[in-house]
Scaffold this active site. Structure first.
Site, PDB file in Angstrom:
ATOM      1  N   LYS A 223       0.702  -1.106   0.010  1.00 36.32           N
ATOM      2  CA  LYS A 223      -0.165  -0.029  -0.166  1.00 36.32           C
ATOM      3  C   LYS A 223       0.732   1.267  -0.015  1.00 36.32           C
ATOM      4  O   LYS A 223       2.046   1.326   0.469  1.00 36.32           O
ATOM      5  CB  LYS A 223      -1.018  -0.156   1.013  1.00 36.32           C
ATOM      6  CG  LYS A 223      -2.074  -1.033   0.912  1.00 36.32           C
ATOM      7  CD  LYS A 223      -3.197  -0.889   1.874  1.00 36.32           C
ATOM      8  CE  LYS A 223      -4.382  -1.650   1.384  1.00 36.32           C
ATOM      9  NZ  LYS A 223      -5.513  -1.775   2.141  1.00 36.32           N
ATOM     10  N   ARG A 257      -3.884 -10.267   4.548  1.00 38.27           N
ATOM     11  CA  ARG A 257      -4.116 -10.195   3.140  1.00 38.27           C
ATOM     12  C   ARG A 257      -2.682  -9.467   2.485  1.00 38.27           C
ATOM     13  O   ARG A 257      -2.659  -8.474   2.520  1.00 38.27           O
ATOM     14  CB  ARG A 257      -5.409  -9.174   3.034  1.00 38.27           C
ATOM     15  CG  ARG A 257      -5.989  -9.220   1.626  1.00 38.27           C
ATOM     16  CD  ARG A 257      -7.206  -8.260   1.638  1.00 38.27           C
ATOM     17  NE  ARG A 257      -7.741  -8.107   0.160  1.00 38.27           N
ATOM     18  CZ  ARG A 257      -7.240  -7.211  -0.784  1.00 38.27           C
ATOM     19  NH1 ARG A 257      -6.334  -6.329  -0.392  1.00 38.27           N
ATOM     20  NH2 ARG A 257      -7.732  -6.991  -1.857  1.00 38.27           N
TER      21      ARG A 257
HETATM   22  C1  7PM Z   1      -6.053  -0.480  -5.858  1.00 37.46           C
HETATM   23  C2  7PM Z   1      -5.672   0.161  -4.669  1.00 37.46           C
HETATM   24  C3  7PM Z   1      -6.580  -1.798  -6.189  1.00 37.46           C
HETATM   25  C4  7PM Z   1      -6.015  -0.330  -3.493  1.00 37.46           C
HETATM   26  C5  7PM Z   1      -6.625  -2.353  -4.701  1.00 37.46           C
HETATM   27  C6  7PM Z   1      -6.610  -1.690  -3.772  1.00 37.46           C
HETATM   28  C7  7PM Z   1      -8.376  -4.042   1.348  1.00 37.46           C
HETATM   29  C8  7PM Z   1      -9.283  -4.761   0.968  1.00 37.46           C
HETATM   30  C9  7PM Z   1      -8.483  -3.951  -0.693  1.00 37.46           C
HETATM   31  C10 7PM Z   1      -8.028  -4.115   2.775  1.00 37.46           C
HETATM   32  C11 7PM Z   1      -9.919  -5.837   3.097  1.00 37.46           C
HETATM   33  C12 7PM Z   1      -5.370  -3.194  -2.267  1.00 37.46           C
HETATM   34  C13 7PM Z   1      -6.579  -2.448  -2.258  1.00 37.46           C
HETATM   35  N1  7PM Z   1      -7.891  -3.727   0.476  1.00 37.46           N
HETATM   36  N2  7PM Z   1     -10.290  -5.561   1.658  1.00 37.46           N
HETATM   37  N3  7PM Z   1      -9.589  -4.691  -0.283  1.00 37.46           N
HETATM   38  N4  7PM Z   1      -9.033  -4.917   3.467  1.00 37.46           N
HETATM   39  N5  7PM Z   1     -10.651  -6.452   3.907  1.00 37.46           N
HETATM   40  O1  7PM Z   1      -4.366  -2.678  -1.768  1.00 37.46           O
HETATM   41  O2  7PM Z   1      -7.118  -3.594   3.379  1.00 37.46           O
HETATM   42  O3  7PM Z   1      -5.493  -4.362  -2.283  1.00 37.46           O
HETATM   43  S1  7PM Z   1      -8.341  -3.350  -2.332  1.00 37.46           S
END
Ligand code: 7PM
Length: 278
Positions: A223, A257
């Site tokens: 992130k 995750r």
């Molecule tokens: C682009 C930017 C694509 C950010 C995807 C993301 C989380 C999640 C995501 C989290 C839970 C990523 C995010 N982040 N679900 N879905 N917790 N429960 O970095 O932190 O994967 S999408």
């Protein structure tokens, strides 16, 4: 505290932290660049994540990235459900569906999903009702604002207390709607309406959420809070991501995750050896 989640026909043991591997099926996903839009490449990535130790595969069809616009339900279903079906045909792994839409949730449930992961914590119309009709675990994530604008200027009275209050309200809403507390998972939502400092405060105080009595999920992999601190592009954030995974696990996170399953498994095995001796 509950130690095993029942995910459709499979069980997820939460005595030690488990890894949830990220499979992104959105064409504009920020770190996989749309490479895995085709089912075959999705399947080979899933096979690798399973052999690396992932117990859950999280499929996201809607880009929740800061600044993203909404995807319609039909498009989301057509991206996610064929991949879910293909994975369930070939592997025994628990598949989590990252969605905020009631229609996607019901298709996912009907096609073998083992968990629902909702960054909007079942606040959209019909979601509590759909989830009350099954017994799958649900991850309720905290987000302030909406993806389009949430990073503009996030404001909290007290970051940790505000997020706890949000969880209490969501737990109450779920209870009213007939969803058993024992199948809920909480996630404070790193990067979702939080400044860089707020994200690090959240990580510093991650253990505070243990008082809610539910399993905690942490999503920190690759992130911006890592990239912006280190000034590293998305493909250069592994060391930072592993550090955050260890810190979250050390503070009681039960599901981590991540994109980098193998490396995270190694880090968690080391931290578990330490936790066992504490
Ligand atoms: C682009 C930017 C694509 C950010 C995807 C993301 C989380 C999640 C995501 C989290 C839970 C990523 C995010 N982040 N679900 N879905 N917790 N429960 O970095 O932190 O994967 S999408």
């Amino acid at each position: 505290m509950l130690k095993t989640l029942t995910c459709a026909e499979q069980f997820l043991d939460l005595k030690t932290p488990q890894v949830m591997g990220i499979l992104n099926v959105t064409p504009d996903s920020f770190s996989d660049g749309g490479k895995f839009t085709q089912i075959d490449s999705a399947l080979s990535q899933v096979e690798q994540m399973i052999s690396d130790g992932a117990k859950v595969i999280d499929i996201g069809g809607e880009s929740t990235r800061p600044g993203a616009v909404d995807v319609n339900e039909k498009d989301e279903i057509s991206r996610v459900i064929p991949v879910l079906k293909a994975i369930k045909q070939r592997f025994e792994v628990i598949v989590s569906i990252d969605t905020s839409k009631a229609g996607v949730m019901s298709e996912a449930i009907a096609n073998g999903a083992g968990m629902i992961n909702d960054v909007r914590a079942l606040q959209n119309d019909g979601c509590v009702a759909i989830m009350s009709q099954c017994d799958l675990p649900v991850c309720l994530m905290h987000m302030q604002g909406l993806p389009r604008s949430m990073q503009t200027s996030p404001q909290y009275h007290n970051l940790i207390d505000d997020i706890k209050t949000f969880f209490e309200q969501r737990l109450n809403d779920c209870k009213q709607g007939g969803i058993d507390k024992q199948r809920l998972i909480l996630d404070p939502g790193f990067g979702f309406g939080k400044s860089l400092e707020q994200n690090y405060k959240l990580l510093a105080h991650f253990s505070d959420f243990q008082s809610l009595g539910l399993p905690l999920l942490a999503g920190l992999s690759r992130k911006s809070m890592i990239g912006n601190l280190l000034n590293r592009e998305v493909d250069q954030r592994l060391a930072g991501s592993l550090t955050t995974a260890v810190l979250a696990a050390q503070q009681g996170a039960k599901i981590i995750r991540v994109h980098d399953v193998k490396e995270t498994m190694d880090a968690l095995k080391v931290i578990n050896a330490v936790i066992d001796q504490a």
